[in-house]
Motif scaffolding. Sequence first.
Motif, PDB file in Angstrom:
ATOM      1  N   PHE A 157       6.545  -6.472   4.405  1.00  0.00           N
ATOM      2  CA  PHE A 157       5.096  -5.917   4.523  1.00  0.00           C
ATOM      3  C   PHE A 157       4.302  -6.410   3.459  1.00  0.00           C
ATOM      4  CE2 PHE A 157       1.231  -3.622   4.309  1.00  0.00           C
ATOM      5  CZ  PHE A 157       0.582  -4.243   5.622  1.00  0.00           C
ATOM      6  N   LEU A 158       4.795  -6.331   2.203  1.00  0.00           N
ATOM      7  CA  LEU A 158       4.015  -6.597   1.231  1.00  0.00           C
ATOM      8  C   LEU A 158       4.489  -8.161   0.412  1.00  0.00           C
ATOM      9  CD1 LEU A 158       4.394  -3.148  -0.037  1.00  0.00           C
ATOM     10  CD2 LEU A 158       1.997  -4.034   0.134  1.00  0.00           C
ATOM     11  N   SER A 159       5.624  -8.772   0.977  1.00  0.00           N
ATOM     12  CA  SER A 159       5.960 -10.197   0.595  1.00  0.00           C
ATOM     13  C   SER A 159       4.366 -11.000   0.703  1.00  0.00           C
ATOM     14  CB  SER A 159       6.623 -10.414   1.345  1.00  0.00           C
ATOM     15  OG  SER A 159       6.974 -11.130   2.279  1.00  0.00           O
ATOM     16  N   LEU A 175       7.459  -8.497  -4.588  1.00  0.00           N
ATOM     17  CA  LEU A 175       7.227  -7.312  -4.696  1.00  0.00           C
ATOM     18  C   LEU A 175       6.192  -7.593  -5.736  1.00  0.00           C
ATOM     19  CD1 LEU A 175       9.846  -4.622  -4.860  1.00  0.00           C
ATOM     20  CD2 LEU A 175       8.683  -5.007  -3.079  1.00  0.00           C
ATOM     21  N   PRO A 176       4.716  -6.650  -4.853  1.00  0.00           N
ATOM     22  CA  PRO A 176       3.195  -6.255  -5.549  1.00  0.00           C
ATOM     23  C   PRO A 176       3.376  -6.268  -7.284  1.00  0.00           C
ATOM     24  CG  PRO A 176       3.323  -5.640  -3.697  1.00  0.00           C
ATOM     25  CD  PRO A 176       4.241  -5.484  -4.134  1.00  0.00           C
ATOM     26  N   ARG A 177       2.681  -7.047  -8.399  1.00  0.00           N
ATOM     27  CA  ARG A 177       2.792  -6.039  -9.395  1.00  0.00           C
ATOM     28  C   ARG A 177       1.344  -5.770 -10.092  1.00  0.00           C
ATOM     29  NH1 ARG A 177       5.655 -12.223 -11.910  1.00  0.00           N
ATOM     30  NH2 ARG A 177       3.459 -13.131 -11.925  1.00  0.00           N
ATOM     31  N   GLN A 325       6.697   1.317   3.756  1.00  0.00           N
ATOM     32  CA  GLN A 325       6.859  -0.501   2.797  1.00  0.00           C
ATOM     33  C   GLN A 325       6.803  -0.287   1.366  1.00  0.00           C
ATOM     34  OE1 GLN A 325       7.871  -3.167   4.793  1.00  0.00           O
ATOM     35  NE2 GLN A 325       8.195  -1.071   5.769  1.00  0.00           N
ATOM     36  N   SER A 326       5.942   0.960   1.103  1.00  0.00           N
ATOM     37  CA  SER A 326       5.938   1.188  -1.152  1.00  0.00           C
ATOM     38  C   SER A 326       6.891   0.506  -1.377  1.00  0.00           C
ATOM     39  CB  SER A 326       5.590   3.016  -0.942  1.00  0.00           C
ATOM     40  OG  SER A 326       5.969   2.771  -2.270  1.00  0.00           O
ATOM     41  N   ALA A 327       6.380  -0.214  -2.801  1.00  0.00           N
ATOM     42  CA  ALA A 327       7.242  -0.561  -3.111  1.00  0.00           C
ATOM     43  C   ALA A 327       7.968  -0.187  -4.043  1.00  0.00           C
ATOM     44  CB  ALA A 327       6.506  -1.458  -3.254  1.00  0.00           C
ATOM     45  N   ARG A 328       7.299   1.687  -4.222  1.00  0.00           N
ATOM     46  CA  ARG A 328       7.846   2.716  -5.232  1.00  0.00           C
ATOM     47  C   ARG A 328       7.827   2.631  -6.624  1.00  0.00           C
ATOM     48  NH1 ARG A 328       9.648   6.206  -1.148  1.00  0.00           N
ATOM     49  NH2 ARG A 328      10.377   7.824  -3.280  1.00  0.00           N
ATOM     50  N   GLN A 329       6.301   1.844  -6.826  1.00  0.00           N
ATOM     51  CA  GLN A 329       6.917   1.446  -8.203  1.00  0.00           C
ATOM     52  C   GLN A 329       5.910   2.715  -8.915  1.00  0.00           C
ATOM     53  OE1 GLN A 329       7.264  -3.221  -8.190  1.00  0.00           O
ATOM     54  NE2 GLN A 329       5.854  -2.564  -7.326  1.00  0.00           N
ATOM     55  N   CYS A 330       4.610   2.697  -7.758  1.00  0.00           N
ATOM     56  CA  CYS A 330       3.715   4.049  -8.547  1.00  0.00           C
ATOM     57  C   CYS A 330       3.815   5.221  -7.925  1.00  0.00           C
ATOM     58  CB  CYS A 330       2.867   2.749  -7.860  1.00  0.00           C
ATOM     59  SG  CYS A 330       2.100   1.873  -8.578  1.00  0.00           S
ATOM     60  N   GLY A 331       3.459   5.969  -9.042  1.00  0.00           N
ATOM     61  CA  GLY A 331       3.951   7.875  -8.232  1.00  0.00           C
ATOM     62  C   GLY A 331       2.892   7.443  -6.910  1.00  0.00           C
ATOM     63  N   PRO A 332       1.714   7.540  -7.320  1.00  0.00           N
ATOM     64  CA  PRO A 332       1.030   8.262  -5.971  1.00  0.00           C
ATOM     65  C   PRO A 332       1.427   7.318  -4.752  1.00  0.00           C
ATOM     66  CG  PRO A 332      -0.441   7.564  -7.776  1.00  0.00           C
ATOM     67  CD  PRO A 332       1.400   6.994  -7.911  1.00  0.00           C
ATOM     68  N   CYS A 333       1.574   5.681  -4.789  1.00  0.00           N
ATOM     69  CA  CYS A 333       1.847   5.739  -3.335  1.00  0.00           C
ATOM     70  C   CYS A 333       2.787   6.052  -2.594  1.00  0.00           C
ATOM     71  CB  CYS A 333       2.089   3.419  -3.921  1.00  0.00           C
ATOM     72  SG  CYS A 333       2.291   2.554  -2.633  1.00  0.00           S
ATOM     73  N   ALA A 334       4.666   5.995  -4.105  1.00  0.00           N
ATOM     74  CA  ALA A 334       5.261   5.990  -3.310  1.00  0.00           C
ATOM     75  C   ALA A 334       5.700   7.835  -2.666  1.00  0.00           C
ATOM     76  CB  ALA A 334       6.147   5.598  -4.889  1.00  0.00           C
ATOM     77  N   ARG A 370      -4.883   3.912  -6.537  1.00  0.00           N
ATOM     78  CA  ARG A 370      -4.363   4.825  -7.677  1.00  0.00           C
ATOM     79  C   ARG A 370      -2.892   3.892  -7.482  1.00  0.00           C
ATOM     80  NH1 ARG A 370      -4.545   9.968  -9.372  1.00  0.00           N
ATOM     81  NH2 ARG A 370      -2.902   8.997 -10.752  1.00  0.00           N
ATOM     82  N   GLY A 371      -3.183   2.570  -7.087  1.00  0.00           N
ATOM     83  CA  GLY A 371      -1.669   1.506  -6.913  1.00  0.00           C
ATOM     84  C   GLY A 371      -1.365   0.740  -7.532  1.00  0.00           C
ATOM     85  N   SER A 372      -0.635   0.035  -7.892  1.00  0.00           N
ATOM     86  CA  SER A 372      -0.678  -1.471  -8.544  1.00  0.00           C
ATOM     87  C   SER A 372      -1.508  -2.575  -7.694  1.00  0.00           C
ATOM     88  CB  SER A 372       0.705  -1.663  -9.874  1.00  0.00           C
ATOM     89  OG  SER A 372       0.640  -1.482 -10.568  1.00  0.00           O
ATOM     90  N   CYS A 373      -1.213  -1.806  -6.505  1.00  0.00           N
ATOM     91  CA  CYS A 373      -1.405  -2.976  -5.634  1.00  0.00           C
ATOM     92  C   CYS A 373      -2.580  -2.628  -4.431  1.00  0.00           C
ATOM     93  CB  CYS A 373      -0.918  -4.020  -4.729  1.00  0.00           C
ATOM     94  SG  CYS A 373       0.429  -2.459  -3.937  1.00  0.00           S
ATOM     95  N   HIS A 374      -3.012  -2.937  -3.184  1.00  0.00           N
ATOM     96  CA  HIS A 374      -3.940  -2.720  -2.267  1.00  0.00           C
ATOM     97  C   HIS A 374      -3.642  -1.582  -1.316  1.00  0.00           C
ATOM     98  CE1 HIS A 374      -7.222  -4.532  -4.578  1.00  0.00           C
ATOM     99  NE2 HIS A 374      -7.015  -5.353  -4.384  1.00  0.00           N
ATOM    100  N   HIS A 375      -2.517  -1.996  -1.366  1.00  0.00           N
ATOM    101  CA  HIS A 375      -1.844  -0.786  -0.311  1.00  0.00           C
ATOM    102  C   HIS A 375      -1.643   0.791   0.096  1.00  0.00           C
ATOM    103  CE1 HIS A 375       1.982  -0.370   3.023  1.00  0.00           C
ATOM    104  NE2 HIS A 375       2.303   0.645   1.603  1.00  0.00           N
ATOM    105  N   PRO A 376      -2.129   1.995  -1.103  1.00  0.00           N
ATOM    106  CA  PRO A 376      -2.417   2.983  -0.677  1.00  0.00           C
ATOM    107  C   PRO A 376      -3.430   2.748   0.361  1.00  0.00           C
ATOM    108  CG  PRO A 376      -1.555   2.479  -3.285  1.00  0.00           C
ATOM    109  CD  PRO A 376      -1.451   1.135  -2.798  1.00  0.00           C
ATOM    110  N   ASP A 377      -4.737   1.901  -0.624  1.00  0.00           N
ATOM    111  CA  ASP A 377      -5.608   1.814  -0.423  1.00  0.00           C
ATOM    112  C   ASP A 377      -6.052   1.409   1.253  1.00  0.00           C
ATOM    113  OD1 ASP A 377      -6.279   2.326  -2.863  1.00  0.00           O
ATOM    114  OD2 ASP A 377      -7.775   1.331  -3.260  1.00  0.00           O
TER     115      ASP A 377
HETATM  116  S1  SF4 Z   1       0.938   0.898  -4.805  1.00  0.00           S
HETATM  117 FE1  SF4 Z   1       2.623   0.132  -6.831  1.00  0.00          FE
HETATM  118  S2  SF4 Z   1       4.241   1.389  -5.501  1.00  0.00           S
HETATM  119 FE2  SF4 Z   1       2.517   1.596  -3.638  1.00  0.00          FE
HETATM  120  S3  SF4 Z   1       2.586  -1.136  -3.088  1.00  0.00           S
HETATM  121 FE3  SF4 Z   1       1.826  -1.236  -4.357  1.00  0.00          FE
HETATM  122  S4  SF4 Z   1       2.678  -1.713  -5.871  1.00  0.00           S
HETATM  123 FE4  SF4 Z   1       4.163  -0.788  -4.584  1.00  0.00          FE
END
Ligand code: SF4
Length: 414
Positions: A157-159, A175-177, A325-334, A370-377
Amino acid sequence: MGGEVRPPRGAGRLFAAPASDLTSHLATFGPVPDGPAASHLLDELQASGLQGRGGAAFPAWRKFAAAGSGRDPRSRGGAAVVVANGAEGEPRSAKDATLLRAAPHLVIDGLLLAGRTIGARELYLVTTAASLPYVARAIAERTDATAIRLREVPEAFLSGEASAVISSLEGGPALPRDKSRRLSSSGLAGRPTLLNNVETLAQVALIARFGAEWFRRLGTEEEPGTRLVTVSGSDLAPTVREVVGGMTVAAIVRAAGGSTDTLGAVLVGGYHGAWLPAERLDTPLTGHDLAPFGAAPGAGILVLLESASCGLKASAAIAGYLAAQSARQCGPCANGLPRMAEVLEKLAGGSRDTALPAEIRRLAALVTGRGSCHHPDGTTRLVLSALTVFSAEVKAHLAGGCLADRRARAGVAA
Ligand code: SF4
């Protein structure tokens, strides 16, 4: 602009060539125009109003101009790079794969033109394993595309997220950064980078040949030209259509061979999108018209939901997928997304705990932004849209019933 060939007429522009080979491509569209100076193509792009087709709908000319302004290797980190993004991680989208299979030469043309326009030395085309052979065959057919480097990205999904594509090209995980990093000035290996969706580049190839005025002959002021959409769901297998900008959602569903008669809602914009209720399917697929629903055309993805299917259950299934699908890099997202998906699943599953909707909203507020990418939003957009559009379902579930089940039993659905 223009040439010996006639510009395509009607809505079948990108797929105007009867076959995907170079001979058919050249007979239909003519050669890549080598005339237009960089500034001229930028002017045409600006006049055309072309927006990115990868989801963010950013004006194409602005991205070109931003990356091109970093051409001076003394001012930024070296020569510019262009990346054609055909990763298409969204599972409900098939437009990029379809385009790369049916019209790879238009994408290649757009990539070459983008490279010339911004003075790039490196050109990449990234896509999934399934599409690679089609693109490789097309590149092998021509003598002007030897500089293009073809790269595979995993189907996830995030690739396809811009920073994930760059990370993958740099040899890291797809993975997003850091979303604050600007690709236009510091993209691949720190160099100015222009990353465009493959459909955007195909549209650029048409505009470079036939001009902005031709592009605007179809569509509306806000949504000029044509766009690719993928319609799926209900009994409809994923179907890709090129449609005129500003068409209503209902008209697009019908153009794809679907019926609106028994629909309860349509998810607009894919898994990071928002629901449009059945009674509003006459809404045009434009950012302005969809804004009241929190939706946007995005990458042109429409997912159909029958009225006899529960919107809460469908949304919970998608939220569960997205949480995984969360890349588990950011706490709020993971941590936050799985929890939010779990609470929505409880509500969809028939729990009568009246605190659940408020808990979902609380978790959504905690993870948004709260994420490094827009996945949580994107995930919270989908979940909050479900609570709004299926508010009657929420009430019914909390009262121990399910409206969709009732409709199914009553035979409302076909
Ligand atoms: S917000 Fe952070 S943990 Fe979630 S998908 Fe994006 S980079 Fe990965």
